[in-house]
Design an enzyme around this catalytic site. Structure first.
Site, PDB file in Angstrom:
ATOM      1  N   HIS A 187      -4.649   9.802   0.863  1.00  0.00           N
ATOM      2  CA  HIS A 187      -4.753   8.916   2.021  1.00  0.00           C
ATOM      3  C   HIS A 187      -5.542   9.600   3.132  1.00  0.00           C
ATOM      4  O   HIS A 187      -4.993  10.022   4.153  1.00  0.00           O
ATOM      5  CB  HIS A 187      -3.355   8.547   2.501  1.00  0.00           C
ATOM      6  N   HIS A 201      -5.740   2.596  -4.339  1.00  0.00           N
ATOM      7  CA  HIS A 201      -5.799   2.853  -2.899  1.00  0.00           C
ATOM      8  C   HIS A 201      -6.521   4.162  -2.601  1.00  0.00           C
ATOM      9  O   HIS A 201      -6.571   4.590  -1.446  1.00  0.00           O
ATOM     10  CB  HIS A 201      -4.372   2.886  -2.352  1.00  0.00           C
ATOM     11  N   HIS A 224       3.752  -2.352   3.233  1.00  0.00           N
ATOM     12  CA  HIS A 224       3.852  -1.009   2.676  1.00  0.00           C
ATOM     13  C   HIS A 224       5.206  -0.836   2.001  1.00  0.00           C
ATOM     14  O   HIS A 224       6.240  -1.210   2.574  1.00  0.00           O
ATOM     15  CB  HIS A 224       3.672   0.044   3.773  1.00  0.00           C
ATOM     16  N   ASP A 230       0.813  -1.213   0.000  1.00  0.00           N
ATOM     17  CA  ASP A 230       0.000   0.000   0.000  1.00  0.00           C
ATOM     18  C   ASP A 230       0.850   1.268   0.000  1.00  0.00           C
ATOM     19  O   ASP A 230       2.013   1.251   0.414  1.00  0.00           O
ATOM     20  CB  ASP A 230      -0.882   0.052   1.256  1.00  0.00           C
TER      21      ASP A 230
END
Length: 263
Positions: free
Chosen positions: A114, A110, A205, A59
């Site tokens: 964020h 994603h 990640h 991610d």
């Protein structure tokens, strides 16, 4: 004369706020799938696929400093993976995203940025997700298939946006807790092994963009042992595309856009 109890300011305020509270609850309730005990009740959403396969996912990228190092290590291991990228990162670092695809890996969505979507904003959710999916497609020529929301917070608005974009939400069954300042290769391996079985999906990640500085080094250092552990258990490791998950139902807009144990 005092107001009647039936028409008091408190009762009036409660009556006005009740529909707002109901909408907010309906919006955030699906995000409970972030919790392992809830996620286990929805195996497909959690990323449970073919029992002889483990899906390896990353991610928060692309990151020009760290992502290429993951690509090099994965190439040495002979493993392909799925990278859940942020749309704004793809626009800022297009060469890294292209190189990820050139090396045989899969790009998934994603989100555009964020963020935490605590307040309902369905139109904004749809626009942001379509924009992110469009950035991936424009750069690679490939239509992304999967969506993992930031923090795993899958609200009702994000459910609807994913459907509109023709993306299938996929969370994870095991993670490395690799985003913390104290993460080490050993701690990442241990965290993954504690939750991983055949058919599982691993969350790591490939950047520290949203995490403690340099924490990506712990995930990178853990990769060889994670892959070797799965192979020793007779499990193959690869992207979600090889994991046996059914595709999402196409939304309205999608049709217009080209350490591991078995058991």
């Amino acid at each position: 004369m005092p107001p009647s109890p039936l028409h008091s300011p408190v009762r009036h305020t409660a009556a006005v706020l009740a529909p707002v509270a109901a909408v907010a609850a309906a919006h955030i309730a699906p995000a409970a799938t972030w919790l392992p005990v809830v996620r286990r009740r929805f195996p497909r959403l959690a990323g449970v696929g073919h029992p002889a396969h483990v899906a390896l996912t990353f991610d928060d990228g692309p990151d020009p400093e760290s992502t290429p190092r993951f690509l090099d290590t994965l190439e040495e291991l002979g493993v392909r993976a799925t990278f859940f990228v942020l749309g704004d990162g793809v626009v800022r670092h297009p060469s890294v995203a292209r190189e990820t695809v050139r090396r045989g890996h899969e790009l998934a969505v994603h989100g555009w940025s964020h963020d935490r979507p605590w307040r309902p904003a369905p139109a904004d959710e749809v626009r942001a997700l379509l924009r992110a999916a469009g950035a991936v497609r424009e750069l690679t020529g490939l239509l992304p298939r999967w969506y993992r929301p930031p923090y795993g917070i899958l609200t009702s608005g994000r459910w609807a946006a994913a459907r509109r974009a023709g993306l299938r939400p996929v969370l994870w069954t095991a993670w490395g807790r690799d985003w913390t300042a104290g993460a080490t290769p050993a701690s990442v391996r241990s965290a993954v092994a504690a939750g991983l079985r055949g058919g599982g999906t691993v969350l790591l990640h490939d950047t520290d963009r949203m995490s403690a500085p340099d924490c990506w080094r712990a995930a990178l250092g853990a990769l060889p042992d994670i892959v070797d552990g799965c192979r020793e258990a007779g499990l193959s490791v690869g992207p979600l595309a090889d994991h046996g998950l059914p595709p999402a139902r196409a939304g309205r807009s999608a049709t217009h856009r080209p350490g591991c144990r078995t058991g």
